[in-house]
Write a protein that holds these residues in place. Sequence first.
Motif, PDB file in Angstrom:
ATOM      1  N   TRP A  10     -35.292  40.197  -5.640  1.00  0.00           N
ATOM      2  CA  TRP A  10     -34.384  40.201  -4.498  1.00  0.00           C
ATOM      3  C   TRP A  10     -32.938  40.313  -4.970  1.00  0.00           C
ATOM      4  CZ3 TRP A  10     -30.351  37.389  -2.568  1.00  0.00           C
ATOM      5  CH2 TRP A  10     -30.040  37.591  -1.231  1.00  0.00           C
ATOM      6  N   VAL A  11     -32.592  39.588  -6.034  1.00  0.00           N
ATOM      7  CA  VAL A  11     -31.224  39.626  -6.551  1.00  0.00           C
ATOM      8  C   VAL A  11     -30.884  41.021  -7.078  1.00  0.00           C
ATOM      9  CG1 VAL A  11     -29.728  38.784  -8.409  1.00  0.00           C
ATOM     10  CG2 VAL A  11     -31.059  37.179  -7.060  1.00  0.00           C
ATOM     11  N   PHE A  12     -31.786  41.610  -7.859  1.00  0.00           N
ATOM     12  CA  PHE A  12     -31.521  42.948  -8.401  1.00  0.00           C
ATOM     13  C   PHE A  12     -31.476  44.007  -7.302  1.00  0.00           C
ATOM     14  CE2 PHE A  12     -33.041  41.151 -12.508  1.00  0.00           C
ATOM     15  CZ  PHE A  12     -31.857  41.350 -13.200  1.00  0.00           C
ATOM     16  N   LEU A  13     -32.343  43.878  -6.296  1.00  0.00           N
ATOM     17  CA  LEU A  13     -32.295  44.822  -5.177  1.00  0.00           C
ATOM     18  C   LEU A  13     -31.005  44.689  -4.384  1.00  0.00           C
ATOM     19  CD1 LEU A  13     -35.967  44.727  -3.860  1.00  0.00           C
ATOM     20  CD2 LEU A  13     -34.813  46.628  -4.985  1.00  0.00           C
ATOM     21  N   SER A  14     -30.551  43.463  -4.168  1.00  0.00           N
ATOM     22  CA  SER A  14     -29.303  43.289  -3.418  1.00  0.00           C
ATOM     23  C   SER A  14     -28.106  43.816  -4.208  1.00  0.00           C
ATOM     24  CB  SER A  14     -29.103  41.827  -3.042  1.00  0.00           C
ATOM     25  OG  SER A  14     -28.981  41.034  -4.189  1.00  0.00           O
ATOM     26  N   ALA A  15     -28.128  43.664  -5.519  1.00  0.00           N
ATOM     27  CA  ALA A  15     -27.048  44.227  -6.334  1.00  0.00           C
ATOM     28  C   ALA A  15     -27.087  45.747  -6.314  1.00  0.00           C
ATOM     29  CB  ALA A  15     -27.151  43.718  -7.767  1.00  0.00           C
ATOM     30  N   SER A  52     -33.063  24.754  -2.628  1.00  0.00           N
ATOM     31  CA  SER A  52     -32.946  25.605  -1.445  1.00  0.00           C
ATOM     32  C   SER A  52     -31.521  25.593  -0.891  1.00  0.00           C
ATOM     33  CB  SER A  52     -33.953  25.193  -0.368  1.00  0.00           C
ATOM     34  OG  SER A  52     -33.672  23.906   0.109  1.00  0.00           O
ATOM     35  N   VAL A  53     -30.818  24.477  -1.018  1.00  0.00           N
ATOM     36  CA  VAL A  53     -29.414  24.418  -0.592  1.00  0.00           C
ATOM     37  C   VAL A  53     -28.554  25.297  -1.497  1.00  0.00           C
ATOM     38  CG1 VAL A  53     -27.403  22.892  -0.400  1.00  0.00           C
ATOM     39  CG2 VAL A  53     -29.611  22.171   0.499  1.00  0.00           C
ATOM     40  N   ILE A  54     -28.831  25.277  -2.796  1.00  0.00           N
ATOM     41  CA  ILE A  54     -28.100  26.140  -3.725  1.00  0.00           C
ATOM     42  C   ILE A  54     -28.371  27.608  -3.406  1.00  0.00           C
ATOM     43  CG2 ILE A  54     -27.938  26.833  -6.151  1.00  0.00           C
ATOM     44  CD1 ILE A  54     -28.527  23.861  -6.836  1.00  0.00           C
ATOM     45  N   ALA A  55     -29.629  27.934  -3.129  1.00  0.00           N
ATOM     46  CA  ALA A  55     -29.982  29.309  -2.776  1.00  0.00           C
ATOM     47  C   ALA A  55     -29.329  29.715  -1.456  1.00  0.00           C
ATOM     48  CB  ALA A  55     -31.500  29.463  -2.686  1.00  0.00           C
ATOM     49  N   LEU A  56     -29.266  28.801  -0.497  1.00  0.00           N
ATOM     50  CA  LEU A  56     -28.615  29.096   0.779  1.00  0.00           C
ATOM     51  C   LEU A  56     -27.123  29.356   0.591  1.00  0.00           C
ATOM     52  CD1 LEU A  56     -28.839  29.302   3.867  1.00  0.00           C
ATOM     53  CD2 LEU A  56     -28.352  26.850   3.945  1.00  0.00           C
ATOM     54  N   ALA A  57     -26.479  28.588  -0.277  1.00  0.00           N
ATOM     55  CA  ALA A  57     -25.054  28.807  -0.559  1.00  0.00           C
ATOM     56  C   ALA A  57     -24.838  30.180  -1.186  1.00  0.00           C
ATOM     57  CB  ALA A  57     -24.520  27.713  -1.469  1.00  0.00           C
ATOM     58  N   ALA A  58     -25.706  30.571  -2.105  1.00  0.00           N
ATOM     59  CA  ALA A  58     -25.593  31.893  -2.725  1.00  0.00           C
ATOM     60  C   ALA A  58     -25.848  32.993  -1.699  1.00  0.00           C
ATOM     61  CB  ALA A  58     -26.570  32.012  -3.886  1.00  0.00           C
ATOM     62  N   TYR A  59     -26.819  32.788  -0.819  1.00  0.00           N
ATOM     63  CA  TYR A  59     -27.154  33.766   0.223  1.00  0.00           C
ATOM     64  C   TYR A  59     -25.976  33.973   1.169  1.00  0.00           C
ATOM     65  CZ  TYR A  59     -29.484  35.619   4.368  1.00  0.00           C
ATOM     66  OH  TYR A  59     -29.831  36.367   5.458  1.00  0.00           O
ATOM     67  N   VAL A  60     -25.396  32.887   1.633  1.00  0.00           N
ATOM     68  CA  VAL A  60     -24.264  32.986   2.560  1.00  0.00           C
ATOM     69  C   VAL A  60     -23.063  33.622   1.861  1.00  0.00           C
ATOM     70  CG1 VAL A  60     -22.617  31.609   3.906  1.00  0.00           C
ATOM     71  CG2 VAL A  60     -25.051  31.118   4.027  1.00  0.00           C
ATOM     72  N   MET A  62     -23.171  35.875  -0.581  1.00  0.00           N
ATOM     73  CA  MET A  62     -23.418  37.302  -0.771  1.00  0.00           C
ATOM     74  C   MET A  62     -23.352  38.080   0.540  1.00  0.00           C
ATOM     75  SD  MET A  62     -26.486  37.433  -3.545  1.00  0.00           S
ATOM     76  CE  MET A  62     -26.591  39.207  -3.484  1.00  0.00           C
ATOM     77  N   PHE A  63     -23.840  37.488   1.618  1.00  0.00           N
ATOM     78  CA  PHE A  63     -23.934  38.193   2.887  1.00  0.00           C
ATOM     79  C   PHE A  63     -22.945  37.653   3.916  1.00  0.00           C
ATOM     80  CE2 PHE A  63     -28.039  39.199   1.030  1.00  0.00           C
ATOM     81  CZ  PHE A  63     -28.156  40.538   1.333  1.00  0.00           C
ATOM     82  N   ARG A  64     -21.764  37.219   3.467  1.00  0.00           N
ATOM     83  CA  ARG A  64     -20.828  36.622   4.413  1.00  0.00           C
ATOM     84  C   ARG A  64     -20.324  37.625   5.444  1.00  0.00           C
ATOM     85  NH1 ARG A  64     -18.428  36.538  -0.442  1.00  0.00           N
ATOM     86  NH2 ARG A  64     -16.697  37.953  -0.779  1.00  0.00           N
TER      87      ARG A  64
END
Length: 83
Positions: A10-15, A52-60, A62-64
């Motif tokens: 997912w990370v490589f695809l989003s990059a 999951s909170v760390i992943a949510l912070a990274a998600y927000v 990246m997709f802010r």
Amino acid sequence: MTLAWLCLMWVFLSATVATLPLRIQFIPGAILLVAGPVLIIVIGLQVGFVFSVIALAAYVSMFRNPLLFLLARLRGRKIEVPR
């Protein structure tokens, strides 16, 4: 182990999608935008709440911009999309 590979993919695809021209980013970006919370929920179930909170912070982070756009649309504001 499968979860780690899915998260890395997912990370490589989003990059990769981020390097595409803006007009081509919409569909793959939308797919990644929907797949992110699914992965975050699975991370929370398998690894723990803190990760999951760390992943949510990274998600927000990246997709802010797409998330702000969706929030504005839900509030009824008209936003101009760059061409």
